[in-house]
Design a protein around this motif. Structure first.
Motif, PDB file in Angstrom:
ATOM      1  N   ARG A  11      -6.409  10.330  -1.519  1.00 13.13           N
ATOM      2  CA  ARG A  11      -6.443   9.813  -2.902  1.00 13.13           C
ATOM      3  C   ARG A  11      -6.592   8.309  -2.959  1.00 13.13           C
ATOM      4  O   ARG A  11      -7.291   7.798  -3.820  1.00 13.13           O
ATOM      5  N   ARG A  52      -2.790   5.636   8.452  1.00 14.77           N
ATOM      6  CA  ARG A  52      -1.846   6.443   7.669  1.00 14.77           C
ATOM      7  C   ARG A  52      -1.344   5.605   6.495  1.00 14.77           C
ATOM      8  O   ARG A  52      -1.113   4.399   6.637  1.00 14.77           O
ATOM      9  N   ALA A  53      -1.115   6.276   5.356  1.00 14.68           N
ATOM     10  CA  ALA A  53      -0.675   5.561   4.153  1.00 14.68           C
ATOM     11  C   ALA A  53       0.547   4.692   4.448  1.00 14.68           C
ATOM     12  O   ALA A  53       0.612   3.524   4.029  1.00 14.68           O
ATOM     13  N   SER A  54       1.498   5.236   5.197  1.00 13.82           N
ATOM     14  CA  SER A  54       2.731   4.481   5.436  1.00 13.82           C
ATOM     15  C   SER A  54       2.555   3.378   6.478  1.00 13.82           C
ATOM     16  O   SER A  54       3.455   2.550   6.650  1.00 13.82           O
ATOM     17  N   GLY A  71       1.032   2.438  -1.720  1.00 15.20           N
ATOM     18  CA  GLY A  71       1.893   2.880  -2.818  1.00 15.20           C
ATOM     19  C   GLY A  71       3.169   2.055  -2.877  1.00 15.20           C
ATOM     20  O   GLY A  71       3.658   1.561  -1.857  1.00 15.20           O
ATOM     21  N   ASP A  73       6.017   3.203  -3.303  1.00 15.85           N
ATOM     22  CA  ASP A  73       6.970   3.948  -2.476  1.00 15.85           C
ATOM     23  C   ASP A  73       6.948   3.439  -1.039  1.00 15.85           C
ATOM     24  O   ASP A  73       7.992   3.114  -0.453  1.00 15.85           O
ATOM     25  N   VAL A  74       5.732   3.336  -0.489  1.00 12.00           N
ATOM     26  CA  VAL A  74       5.551   2.895   0.897  1.00 12.00           C
ATOM     27  C   VAL A  74       5.996   1.439   1.058  1.00 12.00           C
ATOM     28  O   VAL A  74       6.628   1.068   2.052  1.00 12.00           O
ATOM     29  N   ALA A  92      -3.370   6.059  -7.990  1.00 16.56           N
ATOM     30  CA  ALA A  92      -2.433   6.957  -7.289  1.00 16.56           C
ATOM     31  C   ALA A  92      -1.073   6.946  -7.997  1.00 16.56           C
ATOM     32  O   ALA A  92      -0.041   6.696  -7.386  1.00 16.56           O
ATOM     33  N   LYS A  93      -1.123   7.203  -9.305  1.00 18.55           N
ATOM     34  CA  LYS A  93       0.095   7.109 -10.120  1.00 18.55           C
ATOM     35  C   LYS A  93       0.911   8.402 -10.042  1.00 18.55           C
ATOM     36  O   LYS A  93       0.362   9.504 -10.096  1.00 18.55           O
ATOM     37  N   CYS A  94       2.204   8.239  -9.885  1.00 20.55           N
ATOM     38  CA  CYS A  94       3.111   9.382  -9.847  1.00 20.55           C
ATOM     39  C   CYS A  94       4.525   8.852 -10.097  1.00 20.55           C
ATOM     40  O   CYS A  94       4.681   7.676 -10.421  1.00 20.55           O
ATOM     41  N   LYS A 121      11.471  11.783   2.341  1.00 22.72           N
ATOM     42  CA  LYS A 121      10.658  10.922   3.203  1.00 22.72           C
ATOM     43  C   LYS A 121      10.949   9.458   2.865  1.00 22.72           C
ATOM     44  O   LYS A 121      10.393   8.565   3.495  1.00 22.72           O
ATOM     45  N   LEU A 161       7.867  12.531  -4.565  1.00 20.80           N
ATOM     46  CA  LEU A 161       6.881  12.143  -5.577  1.00 20.80           C
ATOM     47  C   LEU A 161       6.454  13.354  -6.386  1.00 20.80           C
ATOM     48  O   LEU A 161       6.274  14.447  -5.837  1.00 20.80           O
ATOM     49  N   SER A 163       3.642  14.435  -9.522  1.00 20.68           N
ATOM     50  CA  SER A 163       2.541  14.020 -10.391  1.00 20.68           C
ATOM     51  C   SER A 163       2.377  15.063 -11.488  1.00 20.68           C
ATOM     52  O   SER A 163       2.867  14.902 -12.600  1.00 20.68           O
TER      53      SER A 163
END
Ligand SMILES: Nc1ncnc2c1ncn2[C@@H]1O[C@H](COP(=O)(O)OP(=O)(O)OP(=O)(O)O)[C@@H](O)[C@H]1O
Ligand SMILES: O=P(O)(O)OC[C@H]1O[C@H](OP(=O)(O)OP(=O)(O)O)[C@H](O)[C@@H]1O
Length: 213
Positions: A11, A52-54, A71, A73-74, A92-94, A121, A161, A163
């Motif tokens: 995403r 990786r996203a994180s 994000g 979050d990350v 990437a809204k949630c 997580k 998360l 959505s």
């Protein structure tokens, strides 16, 4: 002077393509259909690295990438050291939520001071949230499929998360608390911003002008 931008597949990549286009950057290939981790663009001075996203904040923190998109979050879990965060990209809204199995009386458990087992997580966000409420929790760190944990007795609740709410519903869970609104942000290596200002600032300006409503 080359600019390296760290992106994750899925995403974030998909929602970043229009922002890149606004900066005149077109990826040479799609990461979903390529095994390459360094992807060129139509601009010889801009390349993308797929991580990786994180891991995005780590690549940018150490200067292996000049820019990245990650994000909220990350970024909270990473801590943000060495990162300049000039722009909320509104992609990437949630929402970060607490969820429990249908029928679990969460308010009652909290009211009676029960010690909750919480699978997530996002231990940093979860710990801070429950500390703020004065609720005692045991955090169980997972790397995915959090929704499974309460179904098999690993945890009483999850922090994850949400959505559409489809994943919670499919697993007979309900959201009981909203912790944070999440979207993705542009992150910039602080030293690179100074050293490569002339190359980076126009990309920042183009992104700022293309942020979706
Ligand atoms: N369902 C969702 N809807 C919208 N945005 C989401 C959703 N799930 C996650 N996100 C946001 O998109 C970011 C990237 O999510 P993605 O699923 O691509 O990576 P991930 O699987 O969480 O990360 P990793 O690969 O490191 O485990 C998340 O950090 C979060 O900010
Ligand atoms: O409310 P929904 O629209 O159902 O979205 C919520 C789901 O999205 C995220 O998972 P993701 O799609 O990133 O899967 P992954 O964690 O397995 O990559 C999140 O961890 C939830 O499981």
């Amino acid at each position: 002077m080359t600019i390296t931008i760290a992106l994750s597949k899925g995403r974030i990549f998909e929602e970043t393509v229009p922002l890149l286009a606004a900066a005149g950057i077109v990826p040479a290939e799609a990461p979903e259909s390529s095994r390459k981790l360094i992807i060129g663009t139509n601009r010889p001075d801009v390349r993308l690295v797929i991580v990786r996203a994180s891991d995005v904040p780590t690549y940018v923190q150490y200067g292996a990438a000049d820019l990245g998109i990650a994000g909220r979050d990350v970024l909270i879990e990473h801590g943000g050291a060495g990162l300049y965060q000039p722009l909320d990209l509104n992609i990437a809204k949630c929402r970060m939520m607490v969820a429990v199995p249908e029928g679990f009386d969460y308010d009652d458990a909290v009211r009676h001071g029960a010690r909750l087992k919480v699978a997530t997580k996002y231990p940093q966000i979860a710990r801070e949230h429950f500390a703020g409420k004065g609720v005692h929790v045991d955090i169980i760190k997972l790397y995915g499929s959090m929704e499974l944990a309460p179904l098999v007795g690993l945890a009483d609740a999850i922090v994850d998360l949400v959505s559409t709410g489809g994943t919670l519903k499919a697993n007979k869970l309900v959201a009981v608390e909203h912790i944070l609104d999440i979207s993705s942000r542009l992150v910039v290596n602080q030293a690179a911003l100074k050293l490569k200002y002339q190359a980076i600032q126009p990309v920042l300006d183009a992104f700022a002008g293309a942020v979706p409503a």
